[in-house]
Design a protein around this motif. Structure first.
Motif, mmCIF file in Angstrom:
data_model
loop_
_atom_site.group_PDB
_atom_site.id
_atom_site.type_symbol
_atom_site.label_atom_id
_atom_site.label_comp_id
_atom_site.label_asym_id
_atom_site.label_seq_id
_atom_site.Cartn_x
_atom_site.Cartn_y
_atom_site.Cartn_z
ATOM 1 N N GLU A 165 0.825 -1.203 0.000
ATOM 2 C CA GLU A 165 0.000 0.000 0.000
ATOM 3 C C GLU A 165 0.863 1.258 0.000
ATOM 4 O OE1 GLU A 165 -3.967 -1.799 2.213
ATOM 5 O OE2 GLU A 165 -2.566 -0.527 3.359
ATOM 6 N N ARG A 166 1.891 1.276 0.844
ATOM 7 C CA ARG A 166 2.730 2.470 0.974
ATOM 8 C C ARG A 166 3.497 2.742 -0.309
ATOM 9 N NH1 ARG A 166 4.258 3.007 6.872
ATOM 10 N NH2 ARG A 166 2.171 3.261 7.726
ATOM 11 N N SER A 167 3.938 1.676 -0.998
ATOM 12 C CA SER A 167 4.744 1.895 -2.202
ATOM 13 C C SER A 167 3.873 2.217 -3.406
ATOM 14 C CB SER A 167 5.615 0.671 -2.491
ATOM 15 O OG SER A 167 4.785 -0.427 -2.856
ATOM 16 N N GLY A 168 2.554 2.249 -3.210
ATOM 17 C CA GLY A 168 1.665 2.745 -4.257
ATOM 18 C C GLY A 168 1.155 1.701 -5.214
ATOM 19 N N GLY A 169 1.141 0.470 -4.872
ATOM 20 C CA GLY A 169 0.528 -0.525 -5.772
ATOM 21 C C GLY A 169 1.270 -1.833 -5.768
ATOM 22 N N PRO A 170 0.674 -2.849 -6.366
ATOM 23 C CA PRO A 170 1.260 -4.195 -6.313
ATOM 24 C C PRO A 170 2.384 -4.421 -7.323
ATOM 25 C CG PRO A 170 -0.841 -4.229 -7.470
ATOM 26 C CD PRO A 170 -0.609 -2.817 -7.070
ATOM 27 N N ALA A 171 2.689 -3.413 -8.150
ATOM 28 C CA ALA A 171 3.749 -3.640 -9.135
ATOM 29 C C ALA A 171 5.054 -3.992 -8.430
ATOM 30 C CB ALA A 171 3.936 -2.388 -9.993
ATOM 31 N N ALA A 172 5.768 -4.950 -8.992
ATOM 32 C CA ALA A 172 7.008 -5.405 -8.366
ATOM 33 C C ALA A 172 8.063 -4.326 -8.455
ATOM 34 C CB ALA A 172 7.495 -6.680 -9.044
ATOM 35 N N LEU A 173 8.818 -4.151 -7.384
ATOM 36 C CA LEU A 173 9.870 -3.141 -7.364
ATOM 37 C C LEU A 173 11.162 -3.693 -7.961
ATOM 38 C CD1 LEU A 173 9.290 -1.610 -3.817
ATOM 39 C CD2 LEU A 173 8.439 -0.823 -6.040
ATOM 40 N N SER A 174 11.325 -5.004 -7.837
ATOM 41 C CA SER A 174 12.582 -5.591 -8.331
ATOM 42 C C SER A 174 12.254 -6.544 -9.473
ATOM 43 C CB SER A 174 13.269 -6.358 -7.208
ATOM 44 O OG SER A 174 12.405 -7.389 -6.750
ATOM 45 N N ARG A 175 13.264 -6.841 -10.282
ATOM 46 C CA ARG A 175 13.046 -7.754 -11.398
ATOM 47 C C ARG A 175 14.130 -8.841 -11.333
ATOM 48 N NH1 ARG A 175 12.541 -4.416 -16.478
ATOM 49 N NH2 ARG A 175 10.824 -3.588 -15.289
ATOM 50 N N PRO A 176 13.834 -9.972 -10.677
ATOM 51 C CA PRO A 176 14.878 -11.009 -10.482
ATOM 52 C C PRO A 176 15.113 -11.834 -11.751
ATOM 53 C CG PRO A 176 12.824 -11.757 -9.561
ATOM 54 C CD PRO A 176 12.564 -10.381 -10.084
ATOM 55 N N THR A 177 16.340 -12.359 -11.885
ATOM 56 C CA THR A 177 16.654 -13.326 -12.943
ATOM 57 C C THR A 177 17.043 -14.630 -12.265
ATOM 58 O OG1 THR A 177 17.533 -11.505 -14.235
ATOM 59 C CG2 THR A 177 18.071 -13.741 -14.984
ATOM 60 N N LEU A 178 16.316 -15.688 -12.545
ATOM 61 C CA LEU A 178 16.590 -16.978 -11.900
ATOM 62 C C LEU A 178 17.314 -17.884 -12.892
ATOM 63 C CD1 LEU A 178 13.033 -17.576 -10.355
ATOM 64 C CD2 LEU A 178 14.977 -16.412 -9.304
ATOM 65 N N SER A 179 18.540 -18.324 -12.554
ATOM 66 C CA SER A 179 19.278 -19.240 -13.447
ATOM 67 C C SER A 179 19.710 -20.456 -12.658
ATOM 68 C CB SER A 179 20.525 -18.566 -14.014
ATOM 69 O OG SER A 179 20.261 -17.215 -14.261
ATOM 70 N N PRO A 180 19.347 -21.664 -13.104
ATOM 71 C CA PRO A 180 19.785 -22.882 -12.387
ATOM 72 C C PRO A 180 21.263 -23.152 -12.634
ATOM 73 C CG PRO A 180 18.563 -23.473 -14.356
ATOM 74 C CD PRO A 180 18.554 -21.975 -14.288
ATOM 75 N N VAL A 181 21.948 -23.643 -11.613
ATOM 76 C CA VAL A 181 23.367 -24.002 -11.736
ATOM 77 C C VAL A 181 23.518 -25.440 -11.268
ATOM 78 C CG1 VAL A 181 25.672 -23.574 -10.852
ATOM 79 C CG2 VAL A 181 24.180 -21.652 -11.397
ATOM 80 N N ALA A 182 24.186 -26.303 -12.062
ATOM 81 C CA ALA A 182 24.466 -27.678 -11.625
ATOM 82 C C ALA A 182 25.892 -27.767 -11.121
ATOM 83 C CB ALA A 182 24.249 -28.641 -12.789
ATOM 84 N N ARG A 183 26.092 -28.469 -10.015
ATOM 85 C CA ARG A 183 27.447 -28.668 -9.489
ATOM 86 C C ARG A 183 28.225 -29.550 -10.435
ATOM 87 N NH1 ARG A 183 28.563 -28.760 -3.454
ATOM 88 N NH2 ARG A 183 30.486 -29.708 -4.150
ATOM 89 N N THR A 184 29.502 -29.255 -10.582
ATOM 90 C CA THR A 184 30.303 -30.178 -11.399
ATOM 91 C C THR A 184 30.887 -31.274 -10.520
ATOM 92 O OG1 THR A 184 32.088 -28.618 -11.133
ATOM 93 C CG2 THR A 184 30.875 -28.562 -13.209
ATOM 94 N N THR A 185 31.031 -31.069 -9.220
ATOM 95 C CA THR A 185 31.485 -32.145 -8.339
ATOM 96 C C THR A 185 30.298 -32.604 -7.512
ATOM 97 O OG1 THR A 185 32.043 -30.579 -6.635
ATOM 98 C CG2 THR A 185 33.803 -31.200 -8.145
ATOM 99 N N THR A 186 30.417 -33.819 -6.943
ATOM 100 C CA THR A 186 29.334 -34.329 -6.131
ATOM 101 C C THR A 186 29.298 -33.584 -4.817
ATOM 102 O OG1 THR A 186 30.822 -35.990 -5.304
ATOM 103 C CG2 THR A 186 29.411 -36.610 -7.137
ATOM 104 N N SER A 187 28.104 -33.378 -4.316
ATOM 105 C CA SER A 187 27.992 -32.642 -3.065
ATOM 106 C C SER A 187 28.370 -33.537 -1.901
ATOM 107 C CB SER A 187 26.552 -32.154 -2.892
ATOM 108 O OG SER A 187 25.730 -33.256 -2.609
ATOM 109 N N LEU A 188 28.848 -32.899 -0.850
ATOM 110 C CA LEU A 188 29.217 -33.652 0.350
ATOM 111 C C LEU A 188 28.009 -34.416 0.876
ATOM 112 C CD1 LEU A 188 31.522 -34.155 2.295
ATOM 113 C CD2 LEU A 188 30.694 -32.235 3.655
ATOM 114 N N GLY A 189 26.863 -33.739 0.882
ATOM 115 C CA GLY A 189 25.637 -34.374 1.380
ATOM 116 C C GLY A 189 25.277 -35.581 0.546
ATOM 117 N N GLY A 190 25.366 -35.427 -0.779
ATOM 118 C CA GLY A 190 25.026 -36.532 -1.671
ATOM 119 C C GLY A 190 25.957 -37.703 -1.462
#
Lengths: 419, 303
Positions: A165-190
């Motif tokens: 309400e304070r920022s004057g409407g539901p329009a998004a203030l930020s514009r994110p870019t989402l890019s997936p990244v695959a590990r090249t080594t196996t994870s410790l958890g895995g």
């Protein structure tokens, strides 16, 4: 002085040993598989699964029923209702389906919101987890016994709506870019998950299946077939053949259930698929699967040979039954030892477990998950195979001495010439 | 050791604990012969056979089986019926025979085919698809016997094969043994029933107390005893005993005595001169049974 028949040469001797071993194995396999009892054995996991499924369904329906009736309520100023709904929709999309907050009911704020809010907790139709009222700058939130999380969600909702309400409407203030990244080594958890999975998997299969070996010689002793076998075939072949026969049964069992579970996903225990997809063994999945099977074989053969040898000394079913407890304990001990070292394949505990023959298959499978180096596995498999041979030889000798009351012929390598 | 012998052994010794069950036995079984190992219960027959076959190792002594000093290496050419019979109860008769053949290197399919023929010949064709546990003890024993010949062994070793069989099946077994011999096999069997040995054996050895007491043909064994005479006088009289040899015994159907060394003529002449006459007379060698009892009993007494 001449020899009438040409003495057999080494290769044909080895071939004969193989043939004799396989004859025994075949008999045991057929005798085990083509019986009604085998079906009971094969479908035993079904009993376990069906109990699990029934229990799971019950718990699920109880929980679902409760979930669907749970609500959170916002008593909002009429002007803010649209903004509140939009914000709720946006925030809610972050949660996975199972973990979303209870459904939100938005009502216009009545004249005495505090009293009304309090009264909402006592309605019969729905369970109210939390109620928000008052201005968004100082929202008042009441929550019930299960509503602590829901109350924090309502607070966040109020804050976010106010900001919109304070920022004057539901329009998004930020514009994110989402890019997936695959590990090249196996994870410790895995890797750790794979290590534990392999140790546990081999242990579980061996525990289920190798214990059968303990009673297999009892059959021959009680029906006196042992004399015919011992006359025709070296005892080592009898022992190894029986072990292979039982292993064949075990493989059949594993293949049957493996195929079934992989084809019918719903049969798998919940979460198994997700857990499997997280496995990332250091050595690479195809090699890992091969090694897993190889170590299962070795673990079965090693423990089976020990059990078979010990069981062969027992002269009554009673003694064999008594043996099953120490056998299970030995297996659990080997499992515990290997599992303790599973996280750090280069620690002293782990290396000792990798070298000690009985725990070696478990520990080496864990190592395959943790380290990409291949040669130790070849060495370990050879080392374990050597121990299978040693155990079978010792067991056959003990049987010859103790049960057949015979001495042992002088040792001779298979490639040495007859006579 | 030579080519003419299927089995040869010398100085075989087996101790179980302190007891010498077999105490220096020599044996030589010619190829193609039917050879009997005779002896009372507990004489060491089974232990001897087991040592010859390499099932157990002797504490001392040498043995050669079909030319092999390690008997097990000849195992594919040997058939064996142990004293303690045993088959898998859940197996069908045909499979059991094929299995015993497969243990000795016979192909399963050939084994099954031969099993049908053998069962047919033994009058057990109806039992081919019966499980062993459904068969009578005697039938199961026959099945096991067929299993020990299904691979057409050069050497057939049978430990007490006649025990547990009814007279008809004993006859069948004798026929089977002779048929195997005619096929060219060497047969070694143990028994304590002399009648079978007497009819079948080309040679035999008598074991008692872990030692061989006698080795030779059936005629040789019977020859260890003097001729026996059975005499029925025409005219009984009180003085008759004085005219007969000292060991003469009166029985319901006449007198029995050992023929004296010089022959029976002297005695008979005296009897005729005294007017007793001869109603009946037979002179023959005692059977193997008597020879066995004397050889075993005499040795035991002297031991």
């Amino acid at each position: 002085m001449s020899q009438a028949p040409a003495p057999s040469d080494a290769p044909s001797n080895a071939r004969r040993l193989l043939r004799q071993t396989l004859t025994i194995a075949r008999r045991d396999f057929v005798a085990t598989v083509f019986t009604p009892t085998f079906l009971l054995f094969l479908f035993a996991p079904l009993i376990m699964l069906s109990f699990g499924a029934v229990g799971g369904l019950g718990a699920q329906s109880v929980a679902q029923g409760a979930d669907e009736k749970e609500r959170i309520v916002a008593l909002a100023p009429p002007a803010s209702i649209a903004a509140l709904r939009a914000t709720d929709e946006r925030l809610r999309s972050i949660f996975p389906r199972d973990e979303q907050p209870p459904q939100l009911l938005v009502r216009p704020a009545p004249p005495a919101p505090a009293l009304h809010a309090r009264a909402l907790f006592d309605t019969r139709e729905t369970d109210t987890a939390a109620v928000l009222y008052g201005p968004f700058e100082r929202p008042q939130i009441l929550y019930g016994p299960m509503g602590a999380r829901a109350s924090r969600y309502l607070a966040a909702l109020a804050e976010a709506t106010l900001r919109t309400e304070r920022s004057g409407g539901p329009a998004a203030l930020s514009r994110p870019t989402l890019s997936p990244v695959a590990r090249t080594t196996t994870s410790l958890g895995g890797r750790n998950a794979s290590a534990f999975f392999s140790v546990f998997g081999i242990f579980f299969l061996t525990l289920l299946l190798a214990g059968q070996a303990v009673g297999t010689m009892a059959e021959e002793r009680s029906n006196k077939v042992i004399e015919v076998l011992a006359a025709a075939v070296p005892l080592e072949s009898v022992f190894l053949g029986k072990l292979l026969g039982m292993f064949g049964v075990a493989v059949l069992f594993v293949l049957f259930w493996g195929t079934l579970v992989s084809q019918v996903g719903s049969l798998a225990p919940a979460g198994l698929g997700a857990a499997l997809s997280q496995l990332s063994p250091a050595i690479g999945l195809p090699t890992f699967v091969t090694l897993f099977f190889a170590y299962f074989t070795m673990s079965y053969m090693l423990l089976g040979a020990v059990f078979l040898g010990v069981g062969a000394q027992a002269s009554t079913m009673r003694e064999i039954q008594m043996l099953s407890l120490p056998i299970t304990i030995v297996q659990v001990a080997m499992f515990g030892w290997a599992a303790a070292g599973a996280g750090q394949p280069d620690s002293w505990t782990a290396i000792a477990a990798q070298v000690f023959p009985l725990s070696s298959p478990y520990a080496m499978a864990a190592r395959a998950a943790q380290s990409p180096v291949l040669w130790p596995h070849l060495a370990a498999l050879a080392w374990q195979a050597l121990w299978v041979a040693i155990v079978i030889t010792v067991a056959a000798r003990a049987f010859r001495r103790g049960v057949l009351q015979s001495g042992t012929a002088k040792f001779r390598w298979p490639w040495q010439k007859a006579l | 050791m030579n080519e003419a012998l299927a089995i040869s052994a010398s100085g075989l010794v087996k101790r179980f604990g302190e007891r010498r069950v077999v105490d220096g036995i020599d044996i030589a079984v010619p190829r193609g012969a039917v050879y009997g190992v005779l002896g009372p219960n507990g004489a060491g027959k089974t232990t001897t056979l087991r040592m010859l076959l390499g099932i157990i190792e002797p504490n001392a002594g040498e043995r050669t089986l079909l030319g092999y000093r390690r008997p097990r290496e000849a195992s594919d050419r040997v058939g064996y019926l142990p004293e303690e019979r045993g088959l898998y109860p859940a197996m069908k008769a045909r499979e059991a025979i094929a299995f015993l053949g497969a243990l000795r290197g016979l192909d399963w399919r050939i084994g099954r085919k031969r099993a049908d023929v053998l069962l047919e010949r033994a009058g057990l064709a109806h039992a081919a698809d019966s499980k062993i546990r459904k068969l009578s003890k005697g039938m199961a024993q026959l099945v096991q016997l067929l299993g020990s010949v299904v691979h057409e062994p050069e050497l057939l070793v049978l430990d007490e094969p006649f025990s547990g069989l009814d007279p008809v099946n004993q006859e069948n077994l004798e026929r089977l043994i002779l048929a195997e011999r005619d096929r060219g096999a060497t047969i070694l069997f143990s028994t304590h029933v002399m009648a079978h040995a007497e009819r079948l054996c080309d040679r035999l050895t008598i074991i008692a107390g872990g030692r061989a007491r006698f080795e030779g043909t059936v005629a040789d064994a019977r020859g260890t005893l003097p001729m026996r005479a059975h005499y029925v006088p025409h005219q009984e009289g009180p003085g008759i005993a004085a005219l007969l040899p000292a060991d003469a015994v009166r029985q319901a159907d006449g007198w029995r005595f050992t023929v004296p060394e010089g022959g029976a003529e002297e005695t008979l002449k005296r009897l005729i001169d005294a007017g007793h006459g001869i109603s009946g007379l037979s002179i023959e060698r005692p059977g193997l049974h008597d020879a066995f009892v004397r050889i075993v009993g005499g040795e035991e007494m002297s031991a």
